[in-house]
Structures are given as C-alpha cells and as structure tokens.
Motif scaffolding. Structure first.
Motif, PDB file in Angstrom:
ATOM      1  N   HIS A 113      -9.475   1.683  14.378  1.00 36.57           N
ATOM      2  CA  HIS A 113     -10.098   1.979  15.674  1.00 36.57           C
ATOM      3  C   HIS A 113     -11.378   1.162  15.883  1.00 36.57           C
ATOM      4  N   THR A 114     -12.156   0.993  14.818  1.00 37.86           N
ATOM      5  CA  THR A 114     -13.464   0.340  14.970  1.00 37.86           C
ATOM      6  C   THR A 114     -13.386  -1.180  14.870  1.00 37.86           C
ATOM      7  N   ASP A 115     -12.457  -1.703  14.089  1.00 37.10           N
ATOM      8  CA  ASP A 115     -12.339  -3.152  13.909  1.00 37.10           C
ATOM      9  C   ASP A 115     -10.884  -3.500  13.594  1.00 37.10           C
ATOM     10  N   PRO A 116     -10.007  -3.483  14.609  1.00 38.75           N
ATOM     11  CA  PRO A 116      -8.573  -3.694  14.378  1.00 38.75           C
ATOM     12  C   PRO A 116      -8.250  -5.002  13.666  1.00 38.75           C
ATOM     13  N   ALA A 117      -9.012  -6.043  13.917  1.00 38.89           N
ATOM     14  CA  ALA A 117      -8.713  -7.332  13.287  1.00 38.89           C
ATOM     15  C   ALA A 117      -8.855  -7.246  11.769  1.00 38.89           C
ATOM     16  N   LYS A 118      -9.858  -6.523  11.296  1.00 40.72           N
ATOM     17  CA  LYS A 118     -10.063  -6.393   9.855  1.00 40.72           C
ATOM     18  C   LYS A 118      -9.088  -5.404   9.224  1.00 40.72           C
ATOM     19  N   ALA A 119      -8.419  -4.602  10.047  1.00 42.54           N
ATOM     20  CA  ALA A 119      -7.415  -3.651   9.548  1.00 42.54           C
ATOM     21  C   ALA A 119      -6.016  -4.252   9.554  1.00 42.54           C
ATOM     22  N   SER A 120      -5.903  -5.563   9.632  1.00 42.19           N
ATOM     23  CA  SER A 120      -4.602  -6.233   9.700  1.00 42.19           C
ATOM     24  C   SER A 120      -3.711  -5.803   8.538  1.00 42.19           C
ATOM     25  N   LEU A 121      -2.436  -5.577   8.852  1.00 39.35           N
ATOM     26  CA  LEU A 121      -1.503  -5.001   7.883  1.00 39.35           C
ATOM     27  C   LEU A 121      -0.242  -5.849   7.778  1.00 39.35           C
ATOM     28  N   CYS A 122       0.221  -6.052   6.540  1.00 39.74           N
ATOM     29  CA  CYS A 122       1.512  -6.688   6.287  1.00 39.74           C
ATOM     30  C   CYS A 122       2.475  -5.637   5.747  1.00 39.74           C
ATOM     31  N   ALA A 123       3.716  -5.674   6.213  1.00 34.20           N
ATOM     32  CA  ALA A 123       4.714  -4.713   5.749  1.00 34.20           C
ATOM     33  C   ALA A 123       6.099  -5.319   5.885  1.00 34.20           C
ATOM     34  N   ALA A 124       7.028  -4.802   5.087  1.00 30.83           N
ATOM     35  CA  ALA A 124       8.417  -5.254   5.118  1.00 30.83           C
ATOM     36  C   ALA A 124       9.214  -4.432   6.126  1.00 30.83           C
TER      37      ALA A 124
END
Length: 319
Positions: free
Chosen positions: A174-185
């Motif tokens: 919520h506060t910094d979506p760019a830094k919360a970037s996620l990789c998943a299969a």
C-alpha cells in the motif's frame, strides 16, 4: 553462499535436462539391498514411480525408485511431470503407480476444502481417510517436513525495507508498491492456498511477475525483476542465496507434509510397500529436505545421485 548468474543458469539448464530425461525412462542408478529390504521382497513386482517437476520431487522420485529396486522390484520412472494436477491425474488414471504428494495440496486442490486444518497430525488423518474413501488413493506415513509456501526476500532487502512478516509486506504494497514487487509461478498464482488466498487473508493486491518456479530465487537474490518471491520452505536456495522467509503471522499457509501416495489396488497387491516407504518418510525432516535440495540447486549435483548417496548414508540401501 551467493551463486554467480552463470553458474545458476548452468545449474538450471542441467536440472531441466535431468527432468526431461527422467520422463518415461528406466532408472539411471541402481541400489543394492539395505535395511529397507530386510524381510521385504518385491521380486517380480513392477512399478512406475512419478513426480512433479521441481527439485524436491525429482529427488523423492529417485529415492523411491532406488528403495524399490533395493527390495527387488522392477521400476520405471516418470519423474518430472508438469504440475500437481497432471501428476495426480497420472496416478488416478494408472499412468503411474505412486508419487509423493503434500497434505495441504490434496486437502485444498483434490478434496476441495477451503480451510486447512492447522494441526499436522489431524490434517494428515483427514486427508488420508477422505482420499481413500473418495478416490481410492492410499496415503502412507507422512514426513515431518513441512514444505509450505512462503514469501522470501533477500535478507539485506528485508532489513532495508523493515519487512519481517507478511503483515509488514501487506503494508508495503500500500505504501510503496514498486518496492513490494513480487515474482511467482503460474500454479501459485491460481491456487486458493497461493496468491489469491494470501491477498484476501492479508488485505492487499499486487501485480506479480510470472516466472518459472526455479528462476524466482535468483530473481529475488538479484532484486530483478522483483524484491519478493514465492518460495518453498524446504528449498535449499533460501539459505544458499542469502534469502529470508517472511513470518506468516496470520497462519495462512497450510501445512504441507509430504507422503508417498499410491492407488489402493497397488497397495493391496503389495502391502509391504509401507515397510519400504515409512522409514524414509520418518527420516525426511525439513532440514534434510533443504540439504537434499541444496545439493542439486546450489551444488549442481544430479538428483538421482543425491538420492542414492542419502539412502546409502542412512543404510537404507547398500553401497
């Protein structure tokens, strides 16, 4: 230990080649009798052993194959099938006779329950009873290891961002979506016990990068293209690449104890299979699976050789 990108790429290619060659193949290793074969004979029996495509499953496939061979069975391997649903269908259709499945996966994906049972023993008993009654699938003893899903991040990145729990991660989205970037299969992105359920439980949404499961760990370690990634708690690359697992402070992720599953007709024809598989299951702790996985993913060893070495060191099969 940090893996150089080139070495990681070579290891990934080697693993892919191993999985591909294992499908529809005769075993590349063999086993002499050890403690598992004491008082047990499977001479004249023929089994097809399968697995899913990721490292742990490949190692478990070869462990099972070698254990059966040590008791005199003829074994055909179909290690490295693509995904849970494909492997489960291979079992129920008769294409394979057995493979290692996880209690949480069966409870949610195959038995169609929404909520996991938070006690490992009760979860296993419920899965074993219902799967046998509904689908004629027999569960042998479960391992104490818990290969549950997790969200991993590089330890230094976690400290920098002040994130140690999944609630912390939810706030970061919520506060910094760019830094919360996620990789998943792909599988994690579509499962109720994967990202959709995680988002509901913790109250966030994220647009993930869809990567092959094996590529996620290096992506997170390199912060490219993501800072966070789907992980399995028994994966040796967590410690090998300097990653840390975010604490599941709301206990969302189910318990995933692995156990050898087989069709009931196979078990009734060969009940001594339990005497082969159950001691193996008891020895497969979370730490042991991490070490076996790391031998493949970090050290670049062949899954079949890793399986054989472990069985020999335990005295389960002969040298």
């Amino acid at each position: 230990m940090r893996i150089r990108p080139l070495r990681a790429a070579v290891a990934a290619l080697a693993l892919a080649a191993t999985a591909a060659c294992s499908l529809n193949a005769n075993p590349t290793t063999s086993a002499k009798p050890g403690s598992l074969a004491a008082g047990v004979s499977l001479k004249g029996a023929t089994f097809t052993v399968g697995s899913k495509e990721f490292t742990e499953q490949l190692v478990l496939c070869h462990i099972t194959s070698l254990a059966l061979q040590s008791a005199g069975a003829t074994v055909r391997e179909k290690c490295g099938l693509s995904g849970s649903d494909t492997t489960r269908t291979a079992l129920t259709s008769g294409s394979i006779d057995m493979y290692w499945e996880y209690t949480g996966t069966a409870w949610i994906n195959y038995l169609k329950h929404t909520d996991p049972i938070p006690d490992a023993a009760r979860q296993y008993q419920a899965v074993a009873q219902q799967d046998l009654a509904a689908n004629h699938v027999r569960w042998l003893d479960a391992s104490p290891a818990n290969n549950t899903y997790a969200i991993a991040v590089k330890a230094s990145t976690a400290r920098e961002l002040g994130v140690s729990t999944l609630s912390d991660y939810a706030r970061l989205t919520h506060t910094d979506p760019a830094k919360a970037s996620l990789c998943a299969a792909s599988e994690f992105l579509g499962r109720n016990d994967g990202l959709p359920g995680l988002e509901r439980a913790y109250g966030f949404t994220v647009t993930p990068a869809n990567l092959a499961e094996g590529a996620i760990y290096n992506a997170v370690a390199n912060n490219n293209p993501c800072n966070f990634g789907e992980a399995d708690t028994t994966d040796g690359r967590i410690s090998g690449l300097g990653l840390t697992v975010l604490t599941d402070d709301r206990n969302f992720f189910p318990i995933y104890n692995p156990a050898l599953t087989l069709r009931e007709d196979v078990y009734q024809a060969h009940p001594d299979l339990a005497k082969i598989a159950n001691p193996i299951a008891a020895a497969l702790t979370t730490d042991v699976l991490q070490q076996l996985n790391a031998a493949v993913d970090i050290k670049g060893q062949d899954p079949a050789q890793v399986a054989q070495t472990w069985l020999q060191d335990k005295g389960f099969v002969g040298r």
